[in-house]
Motif scaffolding. Structure first.
Motif, PDB file in Angstrom:
ATOM      1  N   ALA A  31       0.831  -1.208   0.000  1.00  0.00           N
ATOM      2  CA  ALA A  31       0.000   0.000   0.000  1.00  0.00           C
ATOM      3  C   ALA A  31       0.865   1.258   0.000  1.00  0.00           C
ATOM      4  O   ALA A  31       0.518   2.268  -0.602  1.00  0.00           O
ATOM      5  N   TRP A  32       2.021   1.173   0.667  1.00  0.00           N
ATOM      6  CA  TRP A  32       2.907   2.344   0.729  1.00  0.00           C
ATOM      7  C   TRP A  32       3.639   2.594  -0.577  1.00  0.00           C
ATOM      8  O   TRP A  32       4.027   3.721  -0.864  1.00  0.00           O
ATOM      9  N   ILE A  33       3.827   1.537  -1.384  1.00  0.00           N
ATOM     10  CA  ILE A  33       4.384   1.763  -2.728  1.00  0.00           C
ATOM     11  C   ILE A  33       3.384   2.585  -3.527  1.00  0.00           C
ATOM     12  O   ILE A  33       3.737   3.542  -4.220  1.00  0.00           O
ATOM     13  N   VAL A  34       2.108   2.201  -3.417  1.00  0.00           N
ATOM     14  CA  VAL A  34       1.055   2.917  -4.136  1.00  0.00           C
ATOM     15  C   VAL A  34       0.984   4.374  -3.675  1.00  0.00           C
ATOM     16  O   VAL A  34       0.825   5.283  -4.478  1.00  0.00           O
ATOM     17  N   LEU A  35       1.156   4.587  -2.352  1.00  0.00           N
ATOM     18  CA  LEU A  35       1.055   5.952  -1.829  1.00  0.00           C
ATOM     19  C   LEU A  35       2.264   6.803  -2.204  1.00  0.00           C
ATOM     20  O   LEU A  35       2.124   7.970  -2.564  1.00  0.00           O
ATOM     21  N   LEU A  36       3.465   6.221  -2.115  1.00  0.00           N
ATOM     22  CA  LEU A  36       4.682   7.033  -2.175  1.00  0.00           C
ATOM     23  C   LEU A  36       5.344   7.081  -3.545  1.00  0.00           C
ATOM     24  O   LEU A  36       6.261   7.875  -3.764  1.00  0.00           O
ATOM     25  N   ASN A  37       4.896   6.247  -4.473  1.00  0.00           N
ATOM     26  CA  ASN A  37       5.466   6.228  -5.821  1.00  0.00           C
ATOM     27  C   ASN A  37       5.485   7.629  -6.434  1.00  0.00           C
ATOM     28  O   ASN A  37       4.692   8.486  -6.053  1.00  0.00           O
ATOM     29  N   LEU A  59       9.948  10.002  -2.903  1.00  0.00           N
ATOM     30  CA  LEU A  59       9.534   9.542  -1.577  1.00  0.00           C
ATOM     31  C   LEU A  59       9.845   8.063  -1.381  1.00  0.00           C
ATOM     32  O   LEU A  59      10.298   7.636  -0.330  1.00  0.00           O
ATOM     33  N   LEU A  60       9.580   7.288  -2.445  1.00  0.00           N
ATOM     34  CA  LEU A  60       9.790   5.848  -2.348  1.00  0.00           C
ATOM     35  C   LEU A  60      11.288   5.570  -2.446  1.00  0.00           C
ATOM     36  O   LEU A  60      12.047   6.373  -2.969  1.00  0.00           O
ATOM     37  N   TYR A  61      11.691   4.398  -1.993  1.00  0.00           N
ATOM     38  CA  TYR A  61      13.093   3.979  -2.017  1.00  0.00           C
ATOM     39  C   TYR A  61      13.991   4.925  -1.235  1.00  0.00           C
ATOM     40  O   TYR A  61      15.075   5.289  -1.675  1.00  0.00           O
ATOM     41  N   ARG A  96      15.133   5.960   3.083  1.00  0.00           N
ATOM     42  CA  ARG A  96      15.080   5.518   4.469  1.00  0.00           C
ATOM     43  C   ARG A  96      13.765   5.910   5.124  1.00  0.00           C
ATOM     44  O   ARG A  96      13.199   5.170   5.916  1.00  0.00           O
ATOM     45  N   GLY A  97      13.298   7.119   4.781  1.00  0.00           N
ATOM     46  CA  GLY A  97      12.035   7.599   5.340  1.00  0.00           C
ATOM     47  C   GLY A  97      10.886   6.671   4.988  1.00  0.00           C
ATOM     48  O   GLY A  97      10.014   6.402   5.820  1.00  0.00           O
ATOM     49  N   ALA A  98      10.899   6.173   3.754  1.00  0.00           N
ATOM     50  CA  ALA A  98       9.844   5.251   3.328  1.00  0.00           C
ATOM     51  C   ALA A  98       9.905   3.969   4.148  1.00  0.00           C
ATOM     52  O   ALA A  98       8.871   3.423   4.545  1.00  0.00           O
ATOM     53  N   VAL A  99      11.139   3.500   4.419  1.00  0.00           N
ATOM     54  CA  VAL A  99      11.298   2.275   5.215  1.00  0.00           C
ATOM     55  C   VAL A  99      10.729   2.494   6.624  1.00  0.00           C
ATOM     56  O   VAL A  99       9.973   1.670   7.139  1.00  0.00           O
ATOM     57  N   VAL A 100      11.079   3.652   7.219  1.00  0.00           N
ATOM     58  CA  VAL A 100      10.582   3.940   8.567  1.00  0.00           C
ATOM     59  C   VAL A 100       9.055   4.047   8.558  1.00  0.00           C
ATOM     60  O   VAL A 100       8.375   3.479   9.419  1.00  0.00           O
ATOM     61  N   ALA A 101       8.512   4.749   7.551  1.00  0.00           N
ATOM     62  CA  ALA A 101       7.048   4.879   7.471  1.00  0.00           C
ATOM     63  C   ALA A 101       6.388   3.508   7.391  1.00  0.00           C
ATOM     64  O   ALA A 101       5.411   3.228   8.085  1.00  0.00           O
ATOM     65  N   GLY A 102       6.951   2.632   6.552  1.00  0.00           N
ATOM     66  CA  GLY A 102       6.384   1.289   6.393  1.00  0.00           C
ATOM     67  C   GLY A 102       6.447   0.499   7.689  1.00  0.00           C
ATOM     68  O   GLY A 102       5.504  -0.210   8.042  1.00  0.00           O
ATOM     69  N   LEU A 103       7.562   0.630   8.414  1.00  0.00           N
ATOM     70  CA  LEU A 103       7.711  -0.115   9.670  1.00  0.00           C
ATOM     71  C   LEU A 103       6.780   0.431  10.753  1.00  0.00           C
ATOM     72  O   LEU A 103       6.167  -0.337  11.496  1.00  0.00           O
ATOM     73  N   PRO A 105      12.412  -3.078   4.009  1.00  0.00           N
ATOM     74  CA  PRO A 105      13.583  -2.479   3.349  1.00  0.00           C
ATOM     75  C   PRO A 105      13.686  -2.865   1.877  1.00  0.00           C
ATOM     76  O   PRO A 105      14.106  -2.060   1.055  1.00  0.00           O
ATOM     77  N   GLU A 106      13.279  -4.094   1.549  1.00  0.00           N
ATOM     78  CA  GLU A 106      13.389  -4.505   0.154  1.00  0.00           C
ATOM     79  C   GLU A 106      12.368  -3.782  -0.724  1.00  0.00           C
ATOM     80  O   GLU A 106      12.711  -3.253  -1.777  1.00  0.00           O
ATOM     81  N   LEU A 107      11.108  -3.735  -0.270  1.00  0.00           N
ATOM     82  CA  LEU A 107      10.053  -3.177  -1.114  1.00  0.00           C
ATOM     83  C   LEU A 107      10.015  -1.653  -1.075  1.00  0.00           C
ATOM     84  O   LEU A 107       9.764  -1.010  -2.089  1.00  0.00           O
ATOM     85  N   LEU A 108      10.254  -1.056   0.093  1.00  0.00           N
ATOM     86  CA  LEU A 108      10.156   0.411   0.200  1.00  0.00           C
ATOM     87  C   LEU A 108      11.531   1.078   0.179  1.00  0.00           C
ATOM     88  O   LEU A 108      11.644   2.269  -0.103  1.00  0.00           O
ATOM     89  N   GLY A 109      12.588   0.295   0.492  1.00  0.00           N
ATOM     90  CA  GLY A 109      13.933   0.849   0.451  1.00  0.00           C
ATOM     91  C   GLY A 109      14.597   0.598  -0.887  1.00  0.00           C
ATOM     92  O   GLY A 109      15.644   1.159  -1.183  1.00  0.00           O
ATOM     93  N   GLY A 110      13.987  -0.260  -1.682  1.00  0.00           N
ATOM     94  CA  GLY A 110      14.470  -0.515  -3.029  1.00  0.00           C
ATOM     95  C   GLY A 110      15.903  -1.001  -3.086  1.00  0.00           C
ATOM     96  O   GLY A 110      16.636  -0.703  -4.019  1.00  0.00           O
ATOM     97  N   GLY A 111      16.347  -1.756  -2.083  1.00  0.00           N
ATOM     98  CA  GLY A 111      17.703  -2.292  -2.120  1.00  0.00           C
ATOM     99  C   GLY A 111      18.744  -1.279  -1.683  1.00  0.00           C
ATOM    100  O   GLY A 111      19.891  -1.622  -1.453  1.00  0.00           O
TER     101      GLY A 111
END
Lengths: 256, 298
Positions: B132-138, B159-161, B163-170, B238-244
């Protein structure tokens, strides 16, 4: 909240934060456009696409096999354990052990079970996922049933024994019916958890029998599609229904 | 609670109690022993052995796995994982504590509803919640569209990929696990204590920091434990929202077990996660003991 009006701010932020992503997903799942982001009118086409997706359907089948099996086994083992802990556990140590899987990081349990199955030469497949899911299943059923056990009046069990019923017959005819709502609620929770569980399945599943979350993982890694939005909405509907049902069952009987 | 009031001779009664105890506790405990305790013990044991060629281990003892874990590459990953898990826990606390407090102040009817609404997202598929956060932050996502549409920015933000995105997702994934224990400890709090503090002239801030917060500390620590531990071991977010770009210790553990096939080294990294779990657990039981003996916690 008289004098604590400012508390409304974090309160509202929290609920908006929790539900905005869900609302967006559900709305976009009814999007006619092929773009997963821009709105092109109302349509249910992605639900039809989903219904014809062989990978998704196969994954769903696999997941249901695991979830039903894991739920059945967890309910039996977890209920016995809860009754045993309530009656016979003097130290908190056994309780902690029984509830440990619920707080164990799933990656640790996943790699541990992978190492274990490999050591004892069990080939990985749906059976190994099922065995793995029962680990946390037992903990959840035990927790829910034990909470209920502490409210049950033990005088009925004593009366049954006094009247000459054996331990097994007392357990099946007195104890089990009195904790049945908790058993059902615990089972529903395990079913939902197993249906959605990814990390442990990722480590303990074989390559030819992906469960639905593993199928979703490969879809999500590939990119955002409206079909995933539809699948996500359906899965949320299933989970919400199961959890609300579990909640209703326990609450109805608590208020009696 | 004892087995029953019938006492046909002490030996027989004791034997019967033992049989009942074994029949009830035995199957579940044996299952957890086989499929939880032994697998985790296995991970601990594997840390001191040598990797096999195609996964698995060769039972030649070595400390190489530990020295390798001290390599700056891995200490950096561990450090950034701890930082991300720490920031996640802090944000969850800052948002979760006042929310839990607000829920506890609601009329009883609404309290249950509010709690169910907190828990509900937690029971849905983790991948879906992250997706859902990929959809929001893309870059073409909902948040960027809204910001551009409102004229606040000209071009979409990255926004996506991040650190902030990772924290938001967690935070999104584990916030309910902070709110529930904090709520439980606030709800147990005796309102008279706060009134007493106020009557004795303490201001609202002083009452909060001297009375409310210390007495709800066990809930706070339990919540922190529930948020910190799964955040630390997470590899999906981290994989999906941090993009590696944001690698956490969970990603390395996963790769060591499934790609690099170096199980002993993966086991050492898993041990690090387990150590933090145990430390927080000890801290939690210490705090709840302190409150229940020192305060008047029910």
């Amino acid at each position: 909240m008289r004098s604590l009006r400012w508390l409304r701010v974090p309160f509202v932020i929290t609920y908006a934060f929790l539900y905005l992503p869900i609302v967006v997903l559900v709305v976009l799942s009814f999007n006619a456009s092929s773009s997963p982001f821009s709105w092109g009118g109302f349509s249910t086409r992605w639900y039809s696409v989903l219904a014809g997706d062989a990978d998704v359907l196969r994954g769903l089948g696999n997941t249901l096999v695991v979830a039903v099996g894991a739920t059945a086994l967890s309910v039996v083992l977890g209920t016995l354990l809860a009754v045993g802990l309530q009656r016979h556990s003097r130290s908190g140590l056994l309780d902690a052990f029984a509830l440990a899987p619920a707080i164990m990081p799933d990656i640790v349990l996943g790699i541990g079970l992978l190492a274990f199955f490999s050591l004892v030469s069990v080939t990985l497949g749906l059976h190994s996922v099922l065995l793995a899911h029962v680990v946390f299943g037992i903990a959840f059923v035990a927790a829910v049933v034990k909470a209920r056990m502490s409210q049950v009046d033990s005088s009925l069990e004593e009366a049954s024994r006094d009247l000459g019923a054996g331990a097994v017959s007392t357990f099946l005819r007195i104890t089990v019916p009195s904790i049945m709502p908790a058993i059902i609620a615990g089972g529903l929770l395990v079913f939902t958890l197993s249906l959605d569980e990814f990390v442990i399945a990722f480590f303990t599943d074989g390559p030819t029998t992906p469960t639905l979350p593993i199928v979703i993982y490969s879809m999500v890694r590939f990119g955002v599609t409206p079909e995933i939005n539809a699948l996500a909405s359906l899965l949320m509907l299933v989970s919400f229904t199961a959890v609300l049902a579990a909640q209703r069952i326990t609450r109805l009987t608590d208020s009696v | 609670m004892t087995a029953g009031p019938i006492a046909p001779g002490r030996g027989a009664a004791r034997r019967r109690a033992l049989v009942e105890r074994t029949a009830l506790l035995g199957p579940g405990l044996l299952y957890l022993l086989a499929f939880m305790a032994i697998p985790i013990a296995l991970i601990l044991v594997y840390t001191i052995f040598t990797r096999g060629r195609f996964g698995g281990v060769v039972f030649t003892p070595t400390l190489d796995n530990f020295t390798r874990a001290l390599d700056p590459i891995y200490t950096a990953v561990l450090g950034s994982s701890l930082a991300i898990a720490g920031i996640t826990t802090t944000i969850a606390l800052l948002l979760g504590y006042p929310t839990a407090y607000a829920i506890a102040m609601l009329p009883k009817r609404w309290r249950t509803v509010a709690l169910i609404l907190v828990v509900l997202p937690f029971w849905t598929n983790f991948l879906i919640r992250t997706y859902a956060w990929i959809v929001l932050l893309n870059s073409e996502g909902v948040v960027n569209q809204a910001l551009v549409g409102a004229g606040l920015i000209d071009r979409p933000l990255e926004l996506l990929y991040t650190r902030g995105a990772v924290v938001a997702g967690l935070v999104y994934a584990y916030l309910p696990l902070m709110i529930l224990p904090v709520y439980a400890s606030i709800e147990r709090l005796d309102p008279q204590l706060r009134e007493a503090a106020a009557n004795l002239g303490a201001g609202r801030a002083r009452t909060f920091f001297d009375v409310t917060l210390p007495l709800t500390l066990p809930g706070v620590i339990t919540g922190a434990l529930f948020v910190f531990v799964p955040s630390l071991g997470n590899f999906i977010v981290p994989e999906l929202l941090g993009g590696g770009k944001t690698v956490m210790v969970g990603n390395v553990i996963r790769d060591q077990f499934l790609k690099a096939r170096d199980w002993p080294f993966g086991a050492v990294l898993a041990l690090a996660v387990i150590v933090f779990l145990v430390v927080l657990f000890v801290l939690q039981s210490w705090a709840s003991r302190r409150v229940s003996t020192g305060g008047r916690d029910a």
